[in-house]
Design a protein around this motif. Structure first.
Motif, PDB file in Angstrom:
ATOM      1  N   LEU A 147       0.828  -1.205   0.000  1.00  0.00           N
ATOM      2  CA  LEU A 147       0.000   0.000   0.000  1.00  0.00           C
ATOM      3  C   LEU A 147       0.862   1.254   0.000  1.00  0.00           C
ATOM      4  O   LEU A 147       0.570   2.224  -0.727  1.00  0.00           O
ATOM      5  CB  LEU A 147      -0.926  -0.011   1.215  1.00  0.00           C
ATOM      6  N   PHE A 148       1.939   1.263   0.777  1.00  0.00           N
ATOM      7  CA  PHE A 148       2.791   2.443   0.898  1.00  0.00           C
ATOM      8  C   PHE A 148       4.026   2.369  -0.004  1.00  0.00           C
ATOM      9  O   PHE A 148       4.933   3.189   0.133  1.00  0.00           O
ATOM     10  CB  PHE A 148       3.220   2.622   2.350  1.00  0.00           C
ATOM     11  N   ALA A 149       4.063   1.394  -0.919  1.00  0.00           N
ATOM     12  CA  ALA A 149       5.161   1.261  -1.889  1.00  0.00           C
ATOM     13  C   ALA A 149       6.517   1.218  -1.204  1.00  0.00           C
ATOM     14  O   ALA A 149       7.455   1.925  -1.600  1.00  0.00           O
ATOM     15  CB  ALA A 149       5.104   2.393  -2.913  1.00  0.00           C
ATOM     16  N   LEU A 150       6.636   0.382  -0.190  1.00  0.00           N
ATOM     17  CA  LEU A 150       7.891   0.256   0.553  1.00  0.00           C
ATOM     18  C   LEU A 150       8.682  -0.942   0.034  1.00  0.00           C
ATOM     19  O   LEU A 150       8.118  -2.034  -0.143  1.00  0.00           O
ATOM     20  CB  LEU A 150       7.606   0.066   2.044  1.00  0.00           C
ATOM     21  N   PRO A 151       9.977  -0.785  -0.209  1.00  0.00           N
ATOM     22  CA  PRO A 151      10.807  -1.902  -0.698  1.00  0.00           C
ATOM     23  C   PRO A 151      11.238  -2.812   0.446  1.00  0.00           C
ATOM     24  O   PRO A 151      12.417  -2.913   0.767  1.00  0.00           O
ATOM     25  CB  PRO A 151      12.000  -1.182  -1.337  1.00  0.00           C
ATOM     26  N   GLY A 152      10.278  -3.497   1.055  1.00  0.00           N
ATOM     27  CA  GLY A 152      10.565  -4.358   2.189  1.00  0.00           C
ATOM     28  C   GLY A 152      10.657  -5.822   1.812  1.00  0.00           C
ATOM     29  O   GLY A 152      10.565  -6.204   0.636  1.00  0.00           O
ATOM     30  N   LEU A 153      10.807  -6.651   2.833  1.00  0.00           N
ATOM     31  CA  LEU A 153      10.971  -8.089   2.603  1.00  0.00           C
ATOM     32  C   LEU A 153       9.699  -8.716   2.055  1.00  0.00           C
ATOM     33  O   LEU A 153       9.756  -9.615   1.210  1.00  0.00           O
ATOM     34  CB  LEU A 153      11.378  -8.769   3.915  1.00  0.00           C
ATOM     35  N   ALA A 154       8.554  -8.257   2.523  1.00  0.00           N
ATOM     36  CA  ALA A 154       7.293  -8.801   2.023  1.00  0.00           C
ATOM     37  C   ALA A 154       7.115  -8.495   0.536  1.00  0.00           C
ATOM     38  O   ALA A 154       6.652  -9.345  -0.235  1.00  0.00           O
ATOM     39  CB  ALA A 154       6.125  -8.237   2.826  1.00  0.00           C
ATOM     40  N   THR A 155       7.500  -7.292   0.117  1.00  0.00           N
ATOM     41  CA  THR A 155       7.412  -6.938  -1.301  1.00  0.00           C
ATOM     42  C   THR A 155       8.358  -7.792  -2.132  1.00  0.00           C
ATOM     43  O   THR A 155       8.007  -8.243  -3.233  1.00  0.00           O
ATOM     44  CB  THR A 155       7.750  -5.448  -1.481  1.00  0.00           C
ATOM     45  N   LEU A 156       9.564  -8.019  -1.626  1.00  0.00           N
ATOM     46  CA  LEU A 156      10.520  -8.885  -2.325  1.00  0.00           C
ATOM     47  C   LEU A 156       9.960 -10.291  -2.489  1.00  0.00           C
ATOM     48  O   LEU A 156      10.068 -10.899  -3.574  1.00  0.00           O
ATOM     49  CB  LEU A 156      11.837  -8.931  -1.538  1.00  0.00           C
ATOM     50  N   LEU A 157       9.352 -10.812  -1.445  1.00  0.00           N
ATOM     51  CA  LEU A 157       8.792 -12.162  -1.500  1.00  0.00           C
ATOM     52  C   LEU A 157       7.679 -12.251  -2.534  1.00  0.00           C
ATOM     53  O   LEU A 157       7.627 -13.205  -3.325  1.00  0.00           O
ATOM     54  CB  LEU A 157       8.271 -12.554  -0.113  1.00  0.00           C
ATOM     55  N   MET A 158       6.792 -11.278  -2.549  1.00  0.00           N
ATOM     56  CA  MET A 158       5.693 -11.303  -3.511  1.00  0.00           C
ATOM     57  C   MET A 158       6.192 -11.150  -4.942  1.00  0.00           C
ATOM     58  O   MET A 158       5.675 -11.790  -5.861  1.00  0.00           O
ATOM     59  CB  MET A 158       4.694 -10.196  -3.171  1.00  0.00           C
ATOM     60  N   ASP A 159       7.208 -10.302  -5.142  1.00  0.00           N
ATOM     61  CA  ASP A 159       7.760 -10.128  -6.495  1.00  0.00           C
ATOM     62  C   ASP A 159       8.401 -11.426  -6.994  1.00  0.00           C
ATOM     63  O   ASP A 159       8.188 -11.840  -8.137  1.00  0.00           O
ATOM     64  CB  ASP A 159       8.788  -9.006  -6.503  1.00  0.00           C
ATOM     65  N   ASP A 160       9.196 -12.056  -6.146  1.00  0.00           N
ATOM     66  CA  ASP A 160       9.852 -13.305  -6.553  1.00  0.00           C
ATOM     67  C   ASP A 160       8.836 -14.416  -6.776  1.00  0.00           C
ATOM     68  O   ASP A 160       9.004 -15.249  -7.681  1.00  0.00           O
ATOM     69  CB  ASP A 160      10.877 -13.735  -5.488  1.00  0.00           C
ATOM     70  N   LEU A 161       7.797 -14.428  -5.966  1.00  0.00           N
ATOM     71  CA  LEU A 161       6.764 -15.447  -6.152  1.00  0.00           C
ATOM     72  C   LEU A 161       6.015 -15.220  -7.454  1.00  0.00           C
ATOM     73  O   LEU A 161       5.714 -16.167  -8.192  1.00  0.00           O
ATOM     74  CB  LEU A 161       5.793 -15.424  -4.969  1.00  0.00           C
ATOM     75  N   GLY A 162       5.742 -13.968  -7.778  1.00  0.00           N
ATOM     76  CA  GLY A 162       5.069 -13.669  -9.038  1.00  0.00           C
ATOM     77  C   GLY A 162       5.939 -13.969 -10.242  1.00  0.00           C
ATOM     78  O   GLY A 162       5.422 -14.333 -11.305  1.00  0.00           O
ATOM     79  N   ASN A 163       7.258 -13.853 -10.084  1.00  0.00           N
ATOM     80  CA  ASN A 163       8.183 -14.146 -11.180  1.00  0.00           C
ATOM     81  C   ASN A 163       8.597 -15.609 -11.225  1.00  0.00           C
ATOM     82  O   ASN A 163       9.465 -15.978 -12.034  1.00  0.00           O
ATOM     83  CB  ASN A 163       9.441 -13.274 -11.051  1.00  0.00           C
ATOM     84  N   ARG A 164       8.042 -16.423 -10.340  1.00  0.00           N
ATOM     85  CA  ARG A 164       8.306 -17.870 -10.288  1.00  0.00           C
ATOM     86  C   ARG A 164       9.764 -18.183  -9.953  1.00  0.00           C
ATOM     87  O   ARG A 164      10.275 -19.247 -10.324  1.00  0.00           O
ATOM     88  CB  ARG A 164       7.944 -18.556 -11.616  1.00  0.00           C
ATOM     89  N   ASP A 165      10.427 -17.283  -9.251  1.00  0.00           N
ATOM     90  CA  ASP A 165      11.805 -17.545  -8.824  1.00  0.00           C
ATOM     91  C   ASP A 165      11.738 -18.318  -7.510  1.00  0.00           C
ATOM     92  O   ASP A 165      12.025 -17.798  -6.422  1.00  0.00           O
ATOM     93  CB  ASP A 165      12.568 -16.227  -8.654  1.00  0.00           C
ATOM     94  N   LEU A 166      11.398 -19.597  -7.632  1.00  0.00           N
ATOM     95  CA  LEU A 166      11.137 -20.399  -6.442  1.00  0.00           C
ATOM     96  C   LEU A 166      12.401 -20.680  -5.644  1.00  0.00           C
ATOM     97  O   LEU A 166      12.330 -20.928  -4.437  1.00  0.00           O
ATOM     98  CB  LEU A 166      10.469 -21.719  -6.846  1.00  0.00           C
ATOM     99  N   LEU A 167      13.559 -20.652  -6.284  1.00  0.00           N
ATOM    100  CA  LEU A 167      14.804 -20.878  -5.551  1.00  0.00           C
ATOM    101  C   LEU A 167      15.068 -19.738  -4.566  1.00  0.00           C
ATOM    102  O   LEU A 167      15.635 -19.957  -3.491  1.00  0.00           O
ATOM    103  CB  LEU A 167      15.974 -21.018  -6.523  1.00  0.00           C
TER     104      LEU A 167
END
Length: 341
Positions: free
Chosen positions: A263-283
């Motif tokens: 919501l606040f466009a913060l580059p945090g760990l949760a955002t990193l996790l969601m981005d990697d999950l959306g990009n299928r970078d499962l490793l």
């Protein structure tokens, strides 16, 4: 010492079980990382070569052991799409998520602890009832809606008051300390107010359990009012439960700020996790999930150890002695001194 060793052993076992569960669940998900890395124009031969380079062609037990052994040597792997170290990316993102969780916990404690005490000690039934209703209402507000309300009220450029930034984090990070701190103020309020309402209810419940105890009666016999006895002796008696709730609240904030960070466009760990999950970078995702799981389990371990240290009854049960009430009696000794002043 036996209790500490048992809890540490349970922590290690739980972490291994969770790592296996994370590995299996991510392998069940559809998608092929090799095809994502190779792109839509890659040939089957290129995809097979990438799969071999990533070790995805090996049996699952071998993949799991390679991942686990790498972690034991301090290697969390490499993000395949960015080529960056997963450990480095997690460390960078924790500079946002960890302070956010700490600030949210501070807000929750600042709200929940005094209001929880007031909801027990206030002589006005209307005040007590009003605080109960406020805790229920605030605790039921979704984080997304609460954040939007705060943006509309305090967000710079869009809010009625417009005193705090509502989007982003400084590129320089904590080198621009003032801007970084202000950029986390609204997100911290969003999670802190909701958690503070829950914390107030837990504090009230813990104090109500000890309000009619003999220790408070002894404190009042020494000259203290009921409110004074609750604030001194009562808080000491309820300290183990309050510490437990605070520790688990902090762990929950660190692992549950996905909505707020987005919501606040913060580059945090949760955002990193969601981005990697959306990009299928499962490793990368499996290592990030394991770090969050390890932190949550570690906070549970710390809470258990602190709870054991603060609660004389647990000490007595562990030692088999009859001195379990000594720690609680110290609170009434302090109350006696306070009452005689």
């Amino acid at each position: 010492m036996t209790f500490v060793l048992k809890r540490c052993a349970a922590f290690v076992v739980a972490l291994i079980v969770q790592s296996a569960a994370i590995f299996v669940c991510l392998r069940i998900l559809p998608g092929d990382l090799a095809m994502v890395v190779g792109g839509t124009s890659s040939t089957p031969e290129q995809v097979a070569r990438i799969r071999q380079q990533l070790g995805l062609d090996q049996p699952y037990p071998v993949q799991y052991w390679n991942w686990l052994s790498g972690i034991l040597h301090g290697d969390l792997g490499t993000a395949q799409l960015s080529g960056a170290s997963v450990a480095g990316e997690i460390a960078d993102r924790l500079q946002v998520t960890l302070p956010l969780a700490l600030m949210g916990l501070a807000v929750a404690l600042a709200i929940g602890l005094p209001l929880g005490v007031l909801s027990v000690t206030s002589r006005s039934a209307r005040v007590r009832r009003g605080l109960q209703i406020a805790a229920i209402v605030a605790g039921s507000i979704p984080a997304l809606w609460g954040g939007l309300l705060l943006i509309m009220l305090l967000g710079r450029g869009v809010g009625l008051l417009g005193v705090l930034p509502s989007q982003g984090f400084p590129v320089r990070g904590w080198h621009a300390f003032g801007r970084a701190l202000s950029s986390l103020a609204l997100p911290a309020l969003s999670v802190g107010i909701i958690a503070g309402a829950e914390f107030m209810r837990y504090t009230r419940s813990a104090l109500l359990e000890v309000r009619d105890s003999d220790y408070l009666a002894q404190a009042m016999a020494c000259g203290m009012t009921r409110a004074q006895a609750v604030r001194t002796v009562g808080l000491r008696l309820a300290a183990p439960q309050i510490v437990s709730v605070a520790g688990l609240t902090f762990a929950g904030m660190l692992t549950g700020v996905i909505v707020v960070e987005n919501l606040f466009a913060l580059p945090g760990l949760a955002t990193l996790l969601m981005d990697d999950l959306g990009n299928r970078d499962l490793l990368a995702v499996q290592s990030e999930l394991l770090v969050l799981t390890a932190f949550f389990l570690f906070m549970g371990l710390v809470v258990d150890l602190v709870h054991h240290a603060l609660d004389p009854r647990l000490k007595a049960a562990a030692s088999g002695g009859a001195d379990g009430a000594d720690g609680v009696a110290d609170g009434t000794d302090g109350a006696r001194k306070e009452g005689t002043r």
